[in-house]
Design a protein around this motif. Sequence first.
Motif, PDB file in Angstrom:
ATOM      1  N   LEU A   1       0.831  -1.204   0.000  1.00  0.00           N
ATOM      2  CA  LEU A   1       0.000   0.000   0.000  1.00  0.00           C
ATOM      3  C   LEU A   1       0.869   1.259   0.000  1.00  0.00           C
ATOM      4  N   ILE A   2       1.949   1.258   0.772  1.00  0.00           N
ATOM      5  CA  ILE A   2       2.846   2.416   0.819  1.00  0.00           C
ATOM      6  C   ILE A   2       3.513   2.624  -0.536  1.00  0.00           C
ATOM      7  N   GLU A   3       3.988   1.553  -1.153  1.00  0.00           N
ATOM      8  CA  GLU A   3       4.623   1.671  -2.465  1.00  0.00           C
ATOM      9  C   GLU A   3       3.632   2.158  -3.516  1.00  0.00           C
ATOM     10  N   ALA A   4       2.396   1.634  -3.466  1.00  0.00           N
ATOM     11  CA  ALA A   4       1.366   2.063  -4.409  1.00  0.00           C
ATOM     12  C   ALA A   4       1.024   3.534  -4.193  1.00  0.00           C
ATOM     13  N   ALA A   5       0.956   3.946  -2.933  1.00  0.00           N
ATOM     14  CA  ALA A   5       0.647   5.343  -2.633  1.00  0.00           C
ATOM     15  C   ALA A   5       1.715   6.269  -3.209  1.00  0.00           C
ATOM     16  N   GLY A   6       2.976   5.857  -3.123  1.00  0.00           N
ATOM     17  CA  GLY A   6       4.046   6.670  -3.701  1.00  0.00           C
ATOM     18  C   GLY A   6       3.837   6.902  -5.181  1.00  0.00           C
ATOM     19  N   ARG A   7       3.419   5.854  -5.892  1.00  0.00           N
ATOM     20  CA  ARG A   7       3.188   5.989  -7.339  1.00  0.00           C
ATOM     21  C   ARG A   7       1.965   6.854  -7.631  1.00  0.00           C
ATOM     22  N   VAL A   8       0.867   6.615  -6.887  1.00  0.00           N
ATOM     23  CA  VAL A   8      -0.371   7.354  -7.139  1.00  0.00           C
ATOM     24  C   VAL A   8      -0.224   8.824  -6.738  1.00  0.00           C
TER      25      VAL A   8
ATOM     26  N   TYR B   1      22.651  14.528  -6.524  1.00  0.00           N
ATOM     27  CA  TYR B   1      21.409  15.259  -6.769  1.00  0.00           C
ATOM     28  C   TYR B   1      21.048  15.414  -8.246  1.00  0.00           C
ATOM     29  N   ARG B   2      21.765  14.763  -9.111  1.00  0.00           N
ATOM     30  CA  ARG B   2      21.399  14.839 -10.529  1.00  0.00           C
ATOM     31  C   ARG B   2      20.011  14.255 -10.774  1.00  0.00           C
ATOM     32  N   ILE B   3      19.599  13.291  -9.958  1.00  0.00           N
ATOM     33  CA  ILE B   3      18.291  12.663 -10.139  1.00  0.00           C
ATOM     34  C   ILE B   3      17.159  13.665  -9.938  1.00  0.00           C
ATOM     35  N   LEU B   4      17.384  14.728  -9.141  1.00  0.00           N
ATOM     36  CA  LEU B   4      16.337  15.717  -8.912  1.00  0.00           C
ATOM     37  C   LEU B   4      15.956  16.452 -10.186  1.00  0.00           C
ATOM     38  N   GLY B   5      16.903  16.596 -11.086  1.00  0.00           N
ATOM     39  CA  GLY B   5      16.609  17.271 -12.336  1.00  0.00           C
ATOM     40  C   GLY B   5      15.792  16.421 -13.284  1.00  0.00           C
ATOM     41  N   GLU B   6      15.802  15.119 -13.043  1.00  0.00           N
ATOM     42  CA  GLU B   6      15.086  14.194 -13.913  1.00  0.00           C
ATOM     43  C   GLU B   6      13.705  13.840 -13.386  1.00  0.00           C
ATOM     44  N   ASP B   7      13.527  13.879 -12.072  1.00  0.00           N
ATOM     45  CA  ASP B   7      12.240  13.513 -11.482  1.00  0.00           C
ATOM     46  C   ASP B   7      11.955  14.428 -10.299  1.00  0.00           C
ATOM     47  N   SER B   8      11.055  15.380 -10.496  1.00  0.00           N
ATOM     48  CA  SER B   8      10.735  16.344  -9.449  1.00  0.00           C
ATOM     49  C   SER B   8       9.489  15.955  -8.662  1.00  0.00           C
ATOM     50  N   SER B   9       8.927  14.762  -8.908  1.00  0.00           N
ATOM     51  CA  SER B   9       7.646  14.389  -8.312  1.00  0.00           C
ATOM     52  C   SER B   9       7.696  14.366  -6.791  1.00  0.00           C
ATOM     53  N   TRP B  10       8.803  13.873  -6.223  1.00  0.00           N
ATOM     54  CA  TRP B  10       8.869  13.798  -4.765  1.00  0.00           C
ATOM     55  C   TRP B  10       8.906  15.189  -4.149  1.00  0.00           C
ATOM     56  N   CYS B  11       9.665  16.099  -4.726  1.00  0.00           N
ATOM     57  CA  CYS B  11       9.729  17.460  -4.203  1.00  0.00           C
ATOM     58  C   CYS B  11       8.368  18.141  -4.298  1.00  0.00           C
ATOM     59  N   LEU B  12       7.670  17.933  -5.397  1.00  0.00           N
ATOM     60  CA  LEU B  12       6.331  18.486  -5.543  1.00  0.00           C
ATOM     61  C   LEU B  12       5.397  17.929  -4.480  1.00  0.00           C
ATOM     62  N   LEU B  13       5.505  16.641  -4.230  1.00  0.00           N
ATOM     63  CA  LEU B  13       4.616  15.975  -3.285  1.00  0.00           C
ATOM     64  C   LEU B  13       4.860  16.448  -1.857  1.00  0.00           C
ATOM     65  N   THR B  14       6.113  16.504  -1.425  1.00  0.00           N
ATOM     66  CA  THR B  14       6.394  16.942  -0.064  1.00  0.00           C
ATOM     67  C   THR B  14       6.042  18.412   0.131  1.00  0.00           C
ATOM     68  N   THR B  15       6.234  19.222  -0.909  1.00  0.00           N
ATOM     69  CA  THR B  15       5.856  20.626  -0.820  1.00  0.00           C
ATOM     70  C   THR B  15       4.345  20.765  -0.669  1.00  0.00           C
ATOM     71  N   GLU B  16       3.589  19.977  -1.437  1.00  0.00           N
ATOM     72  CA  GLU B  16       2.132  20.008  -1.348  1.00  0.00           C
ATOM     73  C   GLU B  16       1.672  19.632   0.059  1.00  0.00           C
ATOM     74  N   PHE B  17       2.248  18.557   0.602  1.00  0.00           N
ATOM     75  CA  PHE B  17       1.806  18.110   1.920  1.00  0.00           C
ATOM     76  C   PHE B  17       2.257  19.082   3.001  1.00  0.00           C
ATOM     77  N   GLN B  18       3.439  19.676   2.831  1.00  0.00           N
ATOM     78  CA  GLN B  18       3.916  20.641   3.815  1.00  0.00           C
ATOM     79  C   GLN B  18       2.966  21.839   3.890  1.00  0.00           C
ATOM     80  N   LEU B  19       2.512  22.346   2.750  1.00  0.00           N
ATOM     81  CA  LEU B  19       1.555  23.443   2.736  1.00  0.00           C
ATOM     82  C   LEU B  19       0.224  23.006   3.343  1.00  0.00           C
TER      83      LEU B  19
END
Length: 202
Positions: free
Chosen positions: A17-24, A96-114
């Motif tokens: 469920l946690i892994e699926a939630a990460g994808r969704v 940190y090169r991976i951050l330039g390729e996939d920003s989804s995690w940063c977007l997600l944590t920013t959304e939840f932080q707000l």
Amino acid sequence: MPRLTRAEQREETRRRLIEAAGRVFGRLGFEAAPIDVIAEEAGFSRGAFYSNFESKDELFIELVQSHFEAEIETLGRALARIARAEDLAKAVERRYRILGEDSSWCLLTTEFQLYAMRGGRMAGRFAELYEKYRSDLGELIGTHFDRLGIRSSLTPYEFGAAQIALSHGLALQRAANSALDTTLPARALATFVRGALEPREG
């Protein structure tokens, strides 16, 4: 293959469920992601979800905790390979090169932080987790600063907090403007590292 015990089955269900939630969450965002879709993605029913988590917020807290722990562990391995202070910026850039390729995690944590800062459920728990992440990162940086004889105008905690802010902020800029080079977050972080370190004597 031996059958799983009830406790092992429950742990496996939670893991899926946690892994699926990460994808969704990555696809839809936190607030827009329906519990039914998360459960279906994991191969379970809505009932299975509520047998393991009280809410989507609780599930996200589990997800973010595992992500923060993995991030500290991965960065720790990268820093442990450095033998000279002058190699730190290059190591950070590679990490940190991976951050330039996939920003989804940063977007997600920013959304939840707000969401949490505006009174969302489990705001206190999220704040605790984020502070532990900053503290753990600062402790990790401090350990390697001492090992490598590095001095900085910033404390290790401040260095880690600035690193998080820069990496997430740059990832958000990349998400908003795809014309920006994918290597920008990594290159800018390397520039920050070089600028934040004091010259070595001698």
